[in-house]
Design a protein around this motif. Structure first.
Motif, PDB file in Angstrom:
ATOM      1  N   VAL A 235       0.716  -1.283   0.008  1.00 17.31           N
ATOM      2  CA  VAL A 235       0.004   0.151  -0.009  1.00 17.31           C
ATOM      3  C   VAL A 235       1.029   1.115   0.088  1.00 17.31           C
ATOM      4  O   VAL A 235       0.680   2.365  -0.700  1.00 17.31           O
ATOM      5  N   LEU A 236       2.020   1.251   0.748  1.00 20.05           N
ATOM      6  CA  LEU A 236       2.954   2.485   0.994  1.00 20.05           C
ATOM      7  C   LEU A 236       3.607   2.761  -0.355  1.00 20.05           C
ATOM      8  O   LEU A 236       3.902   3.861  -0.921  1.00 20.05           O
ATOM      9  N   ALA A 237       3.852   1.272  -0.827  1.00 17.93           N
ATOM     10  CA  ALA A 237       5.004   1.658  -2.307  1.00 17.93           C
ATOM     11  C   ALA A 237       3.881   2.105  -3.438  1.00 17.93           C
ATOM     12  O   ALA A 237       4.193   2.940  -4.301  1.00 17.93           O
ATOM     13  N   LEU A 238       2.604   1.682  -3.487  1.00 18.66           N
ATOM     14  CA  LEU A 238       1.508   2.071  -4.518  1.00 18.66           C
ATOM     15  C   LEU A 238       1.451   3.621  -4.223  1.00 18.66           C
ATOM     16  O   LEU A 238       1.421   4.059  -5.150  1.00 18.66           O
ATOM     17  N   ARG A 239       1.316   3.929  -2.964  1.00 18.24           N
ATOM     18  CA  ARG A 239       0.747   5.348  -2.690  1.00 18.24           C
ATOM     19  C   ARG A 239       2.014   6.267  -2.901  1.00 18.24           C
ATOM     20  O   ARG A 239       1.885   7.229  -3.904  1.00 18.24           O
ATOM     21  N   ASN A 240       3.171   6.030  -2.400  1.00 15.74           N
ATOM     22  CA  ASN A 240       4.292   6.999  -2.554  1.00 15.74           C
ATOM     23  C   ASN A 240       5.295   6.850  -4.041  1.00 15.74           C
ATOM     24  O   ASN A 240       5.723   7.956  -4.131  1.00 15.74           O
ATOM     25  N   LEU A 241       5.146   5.584  -4.474  1.00 12.98           N
ATOM     26  CA  LEU A 241       5.942   5.559  -5.669  1.00 12.98           C
ATOM     27  C   LEU A 241       5.249   5.698  -6.844  1.00 12.98           C
ATOM     28  O   LEU A 241       5.584   5.761  -7.958  1.00 12.98           O
ATOM     29  N   MET A 242       3.726   5.221  -6.899  1.00 16.05           N
ATOM     30  CA  MET A 242       2.884   5.082  -8.026  1.00 16.05           C
ATOM     31  C   MET A 242       1.788   5.980  -7.833  1.00 16.05           C
ATOM     32  O   MET A 242       0.991   5.946  -9.052  1.00 16.05           O
ATOM     33  N   GLY A 243       1.508   6.571  -6.886  1.00 20.50           N
ATOM     34  CA  GLY A 243       0.569   7.618  -6.669  1.00 20.50           C
ATOM     35  C   GLY A 243      -0.814   7.110  -6.680  1.00 20.50           C
ATOM     36  O   GLY A 243      -1.959   7.590  -6.807  1.00 20.50           O
ATOM     37  N   VAL A 244      -0.936   5.803  -5.984  1.00 18.79           N
ATOM     38  CA  VAL A 244      -2.184   5.283  -5.946  1.00 18.79           C
ATOM     39  C   VAL A 244      -2.896   5.543  -4.635  1.00 18.79           C
ATOM     40  O   VAL A 244      -2.152   5.046  -3.624  1.00 18.79           O
ATOM     41  N   GLU A 245      -3.832   6.312  -4.458  1.00 14.22           N
ATOM     42  CA  GLU A 245      -4.333   6.852  -3.001  1.00 14.22           C
ATOM     43  C   GLU A 245      -5.431   6.130  -2.469  1.00 14.22           C
ATOM     44  O   GLU A 245      -6.142   6.752  -1.508  1.00 14.22           O
TER      45      GLU A 245
END
Ligand code: HCA
Ligand code: CU
Length: 460
Positions: A235-245
């Motif tokens: 979840v953190l990698a998707l949010r911080n690295l790929m912009g998935v919020e």
């Protein structure tokens, strides 16, 4: 938009020594739903009566997430899934040569026939179907495309690309998924990556770039052998690295801790995101930077996860960190004293494994010659007293105020009427004092707590 299927309750329960109670599974499903995962793989109902019950009760919770049951490609397995009331069943059947020959004793043609027959059966029961070609990453690509397209024609709307042994590298995953996307009939592609070389999360992220839709995770990375990607890291990698919020970060620390407690499977301190040290800083260079601006050594704010940064004080520590730690206790020191305190910390740190705050304050006391009354050296206690109902509380207070052991007295509401802050030289004196209190007219009961640390407000 990327999706997450969490398989803590299925793949996660395949972790050696991990088994959940039904109530725990329900709680985990509710927590996963609050985080917002798109699908919850609740178990394979054919495994045992309790797994069946758990899947059925989770399906009945009517959560936002789609509830998925896992099943071998058998009619009875699919019947069990239907009986649980889930929306979707996974039909899994291996496709690699080694699995077909050594484990299933089936030809490729037979495998395609079995897969299609069972998918059609599941569809006839009204279930949505994901087909998992187990060991897909070691499967001949032409055959993989053939069996998957046959599965889609039979009614599957999702294919799970399983790197069952965790043998792919990210660039290979990217290429495989790019090719698969081009070769498959319309469907969603899931990625199920095992972590045997620690590449699982890297692989799913590469696969997403290659055109996949959904990442499989488990909380704390549980699963067969070394597990699959950890939900919190993902979840953190998707949010911080790929912009998935789209996922709620607040529940992540809680669910990870809940899983540690319910499995006894504790995280290594250096585990990303949820590990104890994920936001700890130790060397003087790092702590100095972080204290000036946390962005120097933190890619994101630990508060996002309800966590706090930790500055470790030991022989690696610089002046700034020591100064800040002492200030937290309301202690300010001049530059010269600070130098001496840091020297002493380095000396002690060479001899000891760990320095606690009590050691640091004690060093500061020695260097400055001041008494810093934070960690009591004598015995400090809070004593709560309940007064007999017919007695006037003020009368008892008057007697207590006269005692040399008592440094403050409060009258309270609640179960106790009076609280005392007591300081005595040793345990024996505390014991005597409490005995005398009990004999004092009007005192009904007492309750005593020892003080370990006094914070700045108390000291002042
Ligand atoms: C297993 C099956 C599986 C299935 C993955 C999936 C795998 O070997 O236990 O359904 O997506 O790793 O291949 O977990
Ligand atoms: Cu798996």
């Amino acid at each position: 938009m990327v999706e997450i299927l969490d398989s803590t309750l299925r793949e996660g329960e395949q972790t050696p020594q991990v088994n959940f109670m039904i109530e725990e599974k329900l709680e985990i499903a509710r927590m996963l739903d609050r985080i917002g995962v798109d699908m919850i793989e609740a178990g394979d109902p054919s495994v045992s009566p309790n797994v069946f019950q758990a899947v059925k009760r989770i399906a009945a919770l009517k959560l936002r997430a789609e509830i998925v049951a896992h099943s071998l490609a058998t009619k009875s397995g699919i019947d069990h899934a239907r009986d649980c009331g889930v929306q979707r069943v996974v039909v899994f059947y291996p496709t690699s040569k080694i699995h077909l020959e050594a484990k299933m004793h089936r030809s490729e043609d037979e495998a395609v026939a079995i897969v299609c027959e069972q998918i059609r059966y599941a569809r006839s029961l009204g279930l949505k179907v994901r087909y998992t070609p187990e060991d897909a990453s070691r499967t001949d690509f032409t055959f993989l495309v053939r069996v998957c397209n046959a599965a889609i024609e039979a009614g599957a709307d999702r294919i799970s690309y399983a790197d069952t042994l965790g043998i792919l590298q990210p660039h290979e995953m990217f290429e495989r998924i790019t090719d698969l996307r081009r070769s498959l009939l319309p469907c969603k592609i899931d990625l199920h990556c095992h972590n045997d070389y620690g590449l699982a999360l890297a692989n799913v992220m590469a696969g997403i770039r290659g055109g996949a839709d959904c990442i499989h995770t488990t909380v704390n990375g549980l699963g067969e052998r070394t597990g699959i990607p950890d939900l919190c890291e993902t979840v953190l990698a998707l949010r911080n690295l790929m912009g998935v919020e789209k996922y709620d970060l607040h529940g992540l620390t809680e669910i990870s801790a809940y899983l540690e407690r319910s499995t006894g499977f504790f995280m290594a301190p250096n585990k990303p995101v949820t590990g104890l040290n994920a936001f700890s800083h130790k060397s003087g260079v790092h702590t100095n930077g972080v204290l000036k601006d946390p962005r120097t050594y933190e890619n994101f704010d630990p508060a996002l996860l309800g966590r706090e940064r930790r500055i470790v004080i030991d022989k690696y520590t610089g002046k700034r960190a020591v100064q800040v730690r002492l200030e937290e206790y309301g202690v300010t020191v001049n530059g010269e004293d600070l130098d001496s305190i840091v020297d002493e910390i380095k000396r002690m740190g060479d001899e000891r494994k760990m320095l606690h705050d009590a050691d640091i304050v004690e060093i500061a006391e020695r260097v400055t010659g001041r008494v810093i009354d934070i960690f009591p050296k004598d015995i400090n206690a809070l004593v709560m007293i309940a007064v007999e109902s017919h007695v006037y509380t003020g009368a008892v207070v008057q007697r207590l105020k006269a005692r040399k052991e008592v440094s403050s007295v409060y009258e309270l509401t609640g179960d106790y009427d009076i609280s005392l802050y007591v300081r005595v030289p040793n345990t024996c004196d505390l014991n005597n004092f409490i005995e005398e209190l009990r004999l004092m007219p009007g005192v009904k009961t007492t309750d005593t707590r020892l003080v370990l640390k006094k914070h700045a407000e108390v000291v002042a």
